[in-house]
Design a protein around this motif. Sequence first.
Motif, short mmCIF file in Angstrom:
data_model
loop_
_atom_site.label_atom_id
_atom_site.label_comp_id
_atom_site.label_asym_id
_atom_site.label_seq_id
_atom_site.Cartn_x
_atom_site.Cartn_y
_atom_site.Cartn_z
N ILE A 149 37.35 81.29 38.40
CA ILE A 149 37.21 79.65 38.64
C ILE A 149 38.79 79.19 37.97
O ILE A 149 39.35 79.85 36.99
N ASP A 150 39.51 78.25 38.59
CA ASP A 150 40.73 77.74 37.88
C ASP A 150 40.64 76.15 38.26
O ASP A 150 41.40 75.22 38.23
N TYR A 151 39.51 75.60 37.73
CA TYR A 151 39.01 74.07 37.76
C TYR A 151 37.93 74.11 36.78
O TYR A 151 37.18 75.13 36.21
N PRO A 152 37.73 72.60 36.09
CA PRO A 152 36.85 72.58 35.07
C PRO A 152 35.37 72.57 35.56
O PRO A 152 34.89 72.06 36.19
N VAL A 153 34.71 73.80 34.88
CA VAL A 153 33.38 73.88 34.88
C VAL A 153 32.42 73.89 33.78
O VAL A 153 32.89 74.25 32.58
N GLY A 154 31.38 73.03 33.78
CA GLY A 154 30.39 72.78 32.81
C GLY A 154 29.06 73.51 32.95
O GLY A 154 28.37 73.35 34.10
N VAL A 155 28.85 74.61 32.28
CA VAL A 155 27.45 75.30 32.61
C VAL A 155 26.40 74.79 31.62
O VAL A 155 26.50 74.73 30.45
N LEU A 186 30.08 81.68 32.62
CA LEU A 186 31.18 82.04 33.50
C LEU A 186 32.43 81.97 32.85
O LEU A 186 32.74 81.37 32.24
N ALA A 187 33.07 83.18 33.07
CA ALA A 187 34.47 83.27 32.63
C ALA A 187 35.40 82.19 32.97
O ALA A 187 35.66 81.74 34.18
N GLY A 188 36.16 81.53 32.01
CA GLY A 188 36.87 80.47 32.11
C GLY A 188 36.16 79.17 32.02
O GLY A 188 36.84 78.07 32.24
N MET A 189 34.93 79.13 31.99
CA MET A 189 34.31 77.66 32.00
C MET A 189 34.74 77.01 30.74
O MET A 189 35.02 77.26 29.60
N ALA A 190 34.73 75.63 31.00
CA ALA A 190 35.34 74.65 30.16
C ALA A 190 34.34 74.23 28.76
O ALA A 190 34.71 73.90 27.91
N ASP A 191 33.06 74.48 29.30
CA ASP A 191 31.92 74.03 28.29
C ASP A 191 30.64 74.46 28.63
O ASP A 191 30.38 75.08 29.82
#
Length: 224
Positions: A149-155, A186-191
Amino acid sequence: MHEAPHSGDARCPGVVLLHGIARTSASLMKLERALRAAGFATLNIDYPSRSKPIAALAEDIHPAITRFAERDAPLHFVAHSMGGLVARAYIAKHRPARLGRVVMLGTPNSGSEVADLLRGSLPYRKFYGPAGLELTTTPATAPNALPAIDYPVGVIAGSRFIDPVAGMLVLPKPNDGRVSVQSAGLAGMADHIVVKTSHTGLPRHAAAIAQTIAFLREGRFQPR
C-alpha cells in the motif's frame, strides 16, 4: 452485482463500503447510517463474493465506483473482512484520482488459518467458492500477493470470538474467531486499533464505527 443508491451531497467526501465474503450490503447498514450522519456520502455495493476470484470481484465493482467517483470530493473506502482485500485489489488496478483513506475491519491481510484448515473440505470449497480459496496464509494467495500500500490505511481488528474451536485451537491469539489481530495488520498501515468484538460484530460495534469515522476525518484513530 447490486449497486445500492448512493446518498449525500456531491461536495461531501464519499465512502465506498465493501462487505465480506458470504455477506451483503445489509451487513454494513448500521455503519453506513453512521457515516451518512457524520456528513459522508456513501456507496454500499453488493457484489458476488462467493462466485469469483478477488481480482475479478474488483473488476465487477469498477463501473459503480467510477460513477460515484465523478463527485468533486475525496473518495474513501471502508471494508469488512475480505472486502478489504477487494479494496486493495481495486485500488491497485483502478486507483481513483481523489483517493482518500481506507479503513479495514477484520481484513485477513495475511490470510486466515481457518481457510488453511478448511480449504480441502468440499463444503467449504462449494460454499465460499474461488475467493474463499484465496484467503489462506500461503504466500501465493491473494492476501499476500497484493501490492504494497502507498495510501493511508487504518486497521481495526477484533479480539473476541464466538466459535471456541477456531478461536482457541486454530487461530493465533488474540483473534475475532475468523482473523487474528496479527493477520489483520498490514505493512505500512497508518494506524491500528483492537476492539473487543467478534468478526461479524465489527461493522456493528459502536467503538469500531466511531473509530472508522475518526480515521476518515483525521487519518488516525482516537486514543482510548
